[in-house]
Design an enzyme around this catalytic site. Structure first.
Site, PDB file in Angstrom:
ATOM      1  N   ARG A 165      -5.612  -2.286   9.137  1.00  0.00           N
ATOM      2  CA  ARG A 165      -5.676  -4.022   8.671  1.00  0.00           C
ATOM      3  C   ARG A 165      -5.522  -4.451  10.136  1.00  0.00           C
ATOM      4  O   ARG A 165      -7.102  -4.363  11.486  1.00  0.00           O
ATOM      5  CB  ARG A 165      -4.294  -4.485   8.060  1.00  0.00           C
ATOM      6  CG  ARG A 165      -4.902  -5.558   6.926  1.00  0.00           C
ATOM      7  CD  ARG A 165      -3.784  -6.116   6.634  1.00  0.00           C
ATOM      8  NE  ARG A 165      -2.945  -5.741   5.294  1.00  0.00           N
ATOM      9  CZ  ARG A 165      -3.010  -5.520   4.635  1.00  0.00           C
ATOM     10  NH1 ARG A 165      -4.332  -6.375   4.072  1.00  0.00           N
ATOM     11  NH2 ARG A 165      -2.856  -4.541   3.319  1.00  0.00           N
TER      12      ARG A 165
ATOM     13  N   ASP B  34       2.799  -0.715  11.982  1.00  0.00           N
ATOM     14  CA  ASP B  34       2.212  -2.323  12.791  1.00  0.00           C
ATOM     15  C   ASP B  34       3.643  -3.063  12.457  1.00  0.00           C
ATOM     16  O   ASP B  34       3.045  -4.310  12.789  1.00  0.00           O
ATOM     17  CB  ASP B  34       0.976  -2.669  12.043  1.00  0.00           C
ATOM     18  CG  ASP B  34       1.754  -3.424  10.940  1.00  0.00           C
ATOM     19  OD1 ASP B  34       0.736  -4.197  10.190  1.00  0.00           O
ATOM     20  OD2 ASP B  34       2.425  -2.650  10.192  1.00  0.00           O
TER      21      ASP B  34
ATOM     22  N   GLY C 240       1.032  -1.122  -0.207  1.00  0.00           N
ATOM     23  CA  GLY C 240       0.096   0.364   0.088  1.00  0.00           C
ATOM     24  C   GLY C 240       0.707   1.323   0.054  1.00  0.00           C
ATOM     25  O   GLY C 240       2.014   1.179   0.771  1.00  0.00           O
TER      26      GLY C 240
ATOM     27  N   ASP D 276      -0.437   1.969   8.566  1.00  0.00           N
ATOM     28  CA  ASP D 276      -0.260   0.980   9.540  1.00  0.00           C
ATOM     29  C   ASP D 276       0.351   1.226  10.779  1.00  0.00           C
ATOM     30  O   ASP D 276      -0.062   1.322  12.363  1.00  0.00           O
ATOM     31  CB  ASP D 276      -0.461  -0.006   9.356  1.00  0.00           C
ATOM     32  CG  ASP D 276      -1.825  -0.311   8.099  1.00  0.00           C
ATOM     33  OD1 ASP D 276      -0.948  -1.773   7.597  1.00  0.00           O
ATOM     34  OD2 ASP D 276      -2.155   0.466   7.733  1.00  0.00           O
TER      35      ASP D 276
ATOM     36  N   ARG E 251       1.041  -5.365  -5.266  1.00  0.00           N
ATOM     37  CA  ARG E 251       1.219  -6.449  -4.112  1.00  0.00           C
ATOM     38  C   ARG E 251       1.318  -7.796  -4.777  1.00  0.00           C
ATOM     39  O   ARG E 251       1.535  -8.625  -4.088  1.00  0.00           O
ATOM     40  CB  ARG E 251      -0.216  -6.474  -3.314  1.00  0.00           C
ATOM     41  CG  ARG E 251      -0.660  -5.144  -2.616  1.00  0.00           C
ATOM     42  CD  ARG E 251      -1.856  -5.265  -2.216  1.00  0.00           C
ATOM     43  NE  ARG E 251      -1.958  -4.198  -1.181  1.00  0.00           N
ATOM     44  CZ  ARG E 251      -1.835  -3.925   0.088  1.00  0.00           C
ATOM     45  NH1 ARG E 251      -0.568  -4.539   0.671  1.00  0.00           N
ATOM     46  NH2 ARG E 251      -2.509  -2.475   0.267  1.00  0.00           N
TER      47      ARG E 251
ATOM     48  N   ASP F 226       5.094  -5.774   6.151  1.00  0.00           N
ATOM     49  CA  ASP F 226       5.625  -7.099   6.297  1.00  0.00           C
ATOM     50  C   ASP F 226       6.177  -7.106   4.494  1.00  0.00           C
ATOM     51  O   ASP F 226       6.706  -8.346   5.116  1.00  0.00           O
ATOM     52  CB  ASP F 226       5.060  -7.279   7.538  1.00  0.00           C
ATOM     53  CG  ASP F 226       3.571  -7.293   7.041  1.00  0.00           C
ATOM     54  OD1 ASP F 226       3.320  -6.443   6.343  1.00  0.00           O
ATOM     55  OD2 ASP F 226       2.474  -7.575   7.984  1.00  0.00           O
TER      56      ASP F 226
ATOM     57  N   THR G 188       4.657   1.950   6.289  1.00  0.00           N
ATOM     58  CA  THR G 188       3.067   1.946   6.452  1.00  0.00           C
ATOM     59  C   THR G 188       2.030   2.589   7.190  1.00  0.00           C
ATOM     60  O   THR G 188       2.671   3.796   7.805  1.00  0.00           O
ATOM     61  CB  THR G 188       2.698   0.053   7.015  1.00  0.00           C
ATOM     62  OG1 THR G 188       2.087  -0.354   6.601  1.00  0.00           O
ATOM     63  CG2 THR G 188       3.800  -0.322   8.138  1.00  0.00           C
TER      64      THR G 188
HETATM   65  O1  F6P Z   1      -1.569  -1.718   4.807  1.00  0.00           O
HETATM   66  C1  F6P Z   1      -1.918  -0.790   4.315  1.00  0.00           C
HETATM   67  C2  F6P Z   1      -3.000  -0.070   3.868  1.00  0.00           C
HETATM   68  O2  F6P Z   1      -3.719   0.886   3.421  1.00  0.00           O
HETATM   69  C3  F6P Z   1      -4.291  -1.401   5.385  1.00  0.00           C
HETATM   70  O3  F6P Z   1      -4.640  -0.566   6.344  1.00  0.00           O
HETATM   71  C4  F6P Z   1      -5.783  -0.154   3.716  1.00  0.00           C
HETATM   72  O4  F6P Z   1      -6.418  -2.566   4.575  1.00  0.00           O
HETATM   73  C5  F6P Z   1      -5.130  -2.106   2.915  1.00  0.00           C
HETATM   74  O5  F6P Z   1      -3.485  -1.651   3.145  1.00  0.00           O
HETATM   75  C6  F6P Z   1      -5.688  -1.522   1.794  1.00  0.00           C
HETATM   76  O6  F6P Z   1      -4.970  -2.217   0.180  1.00  0.00           O
HETATM   77  P1  F6P Z   1      -5.708  -1.848  -0.385  1.00  0.00           P
HETATM   78  O7  F6P Z   1      -4.680  -0.664  -0.821  1.00  0.00           O
HETATM   79  O8  F6P Z   1      -4.595  -2.798  -1.461  1.00  0.00           O
HETATM   80  O9  F6P Z   1      -7.297  -1.969  -0.889  1.00  0.00           O
END
Ligand code: F6P
Length: 349
Positions: A179, A137, A14, A135, A79, A110, A133
């Site tokens: 997440r 995390d 992300g 997040d 991804r 991660d 990130t």
């Molecule tokens: O890991 C960052 C994040 O924004 C999370 O908070 C969220 O759940 C996820 O990516 C969303 O992923 P995508 O952009 O692939 O929908």
């Protein structure tokens, strides 16, 4: 092993405000100070697993001079997981050789850094990781860039939602990203003074939440704000957008706010609405804090390349940017600890 002449850089997972700050710092130090040739690899690991025409671009100091304020990543992201299909990962190494890339700076969370760790362990790839990130995390660093910006965006949004919730005497439930860790919701809930902040680390007591808003109504405040993490469940499975999973096995979380709003309306009789902040939290220009942190991460990553600190990740410890092993960095998800959970609940009401 041959000396390092050409350094590749990629951004995976992300996106997060601050990515371009890292790219700018790595390029400025590696190309400008150390004399390396720097190339950007587009679309994360996909750029080395299944290269396209534009996958590898030369980067010079002038190419990155003015990107610090830009959100997103000039190198695009994906991804893509080279370890998804048996035996495919070696294509990454073959393409690094094909493009003459001697060392790699991998900027990601991660998932991205887990691939970097395995490539280093399996094939001896000379790689340095940089934590990214919103997040926040990642276990081995105090803070990841992107987090401060996400919290600022979510806080500003909740401040705005508060005025309409009060004007219409409604409870508005705001869904926040993160997440399976509640860091963004913790930060935005605390900073915005949400009446209730729900994070995945703490089981939801629906009776207590409903009672809190009933008590508010009894004292004339028939309205309020709930900040809730997308990873919160009401006892059952995660609420998700659809059944498909990404290449690292992640589901697409989303929908808890709507479920919670319906449940609260049914239990309290107070009108409710819900708002999903979603990708707003990843967009736009980074805060000053994230511009500075991403710059410091990038400069230290460049140093790690020069020092040959392969298999390491740059990390913030207090106010120092150090390097830690990628193994330590990707070992476990960092969640909101008990003491900060108590900080949150102090202000419920
Ligand atoms: O890991 C960052 C994040 O924004 C999370 O908070 C969220 O759940 C996820 O990516 C969303 O992923 P995508 O952009 O692939 O929908």
């Amino acid at each position: 092993m041959s000396e390092v002449r050409r350094v590749g850089m990629l951004t995976g997972g992300g996106d997060a405000p601050g990515l371009n700050g890292v790219i700018r710092a790595v390029t400025t130090r590696c190309a400008g100070e150390y004399g390396y040739e720097v190339v950007g690899i587009k679309r994360g690991w996909k750029g080395l697993l299944a290269p396209e025409e534009d996958s590898v671009v030369k980067l010079g100091v002038e190419d990155v001079r003015y990107i610090l304020q830009e959100g997103g990543t000039i190198l695009l992201s994906s991804r893509t997981n080279p370890y998804k299909n048996e035996g495919e990962a070696k294509k990454v190494v073959e393409n690094m050789e094909r493009f003459g890339i001697d060392a790699l700076v991998a900027i990601g969370g991660d998932d991205t850094l887990g691939v970097a760790r395995r490539l280093h362990e399996d094939f001896g790839v000379r790689v340095v990781g940089c934590p990214k990130t919103i997040d926040n995390d990642l276990s081995a660093t105090d803070t990841t860039f992107g987090y401060d910006t996400a919290v600022s965006i979510a806080t500003e949004a909740i401040d705005r939602i508060r005025t309409t919730a009060k004007s219409h005497e409604r409870i508005i439930v705001v869904e926040v990203m993160g997440r399976h860790a509640g860091w963004i919701t913790y930060g935005a809930g605390l900073a915005s003074g949400a009446n209730v902040t729900l994070i995945p680390e703490v089981e939801v007591d629906m009776d207590a939440v409903a009672d809190l808003f009933k008590k508010r109504a009894e004292r004339g405040e028939k309205w309020g704000i709930v900040a809730v993490s997308e990873g919160v469940t009401l006892g059952e499975e995660y609420i998700t957008q659809d059944v498909e999973r990404d290449e690292f096995g992640h589901v697409r979380l989303g929908g808890i706010a709507e479920t919670l709003a319906k449940e609260l309306k049914q239990r309290t009789g107070i009108d409710t609405r819900h708002v999903v902040l979603g990708h707003l939290q990843r967009g736009g220009t980074p805060t000053a804090y994230d511009r500075i942190l991403s710059t410091r991460y990038g400069l230290r990553a460049a140093e790690a390349v020069k020092n040959g600190e392969w298999g390491k990740m740059v990390a913030l410890r207090g106010n120092d940017v150090v390097t830690v092993s990628l193994e330590e960095a990707t070992s476990e998800t960092r969640t909101v600890p008990e003491d900060l959970q108590q900080v949150l609940s102090t202000f419920f009401g």
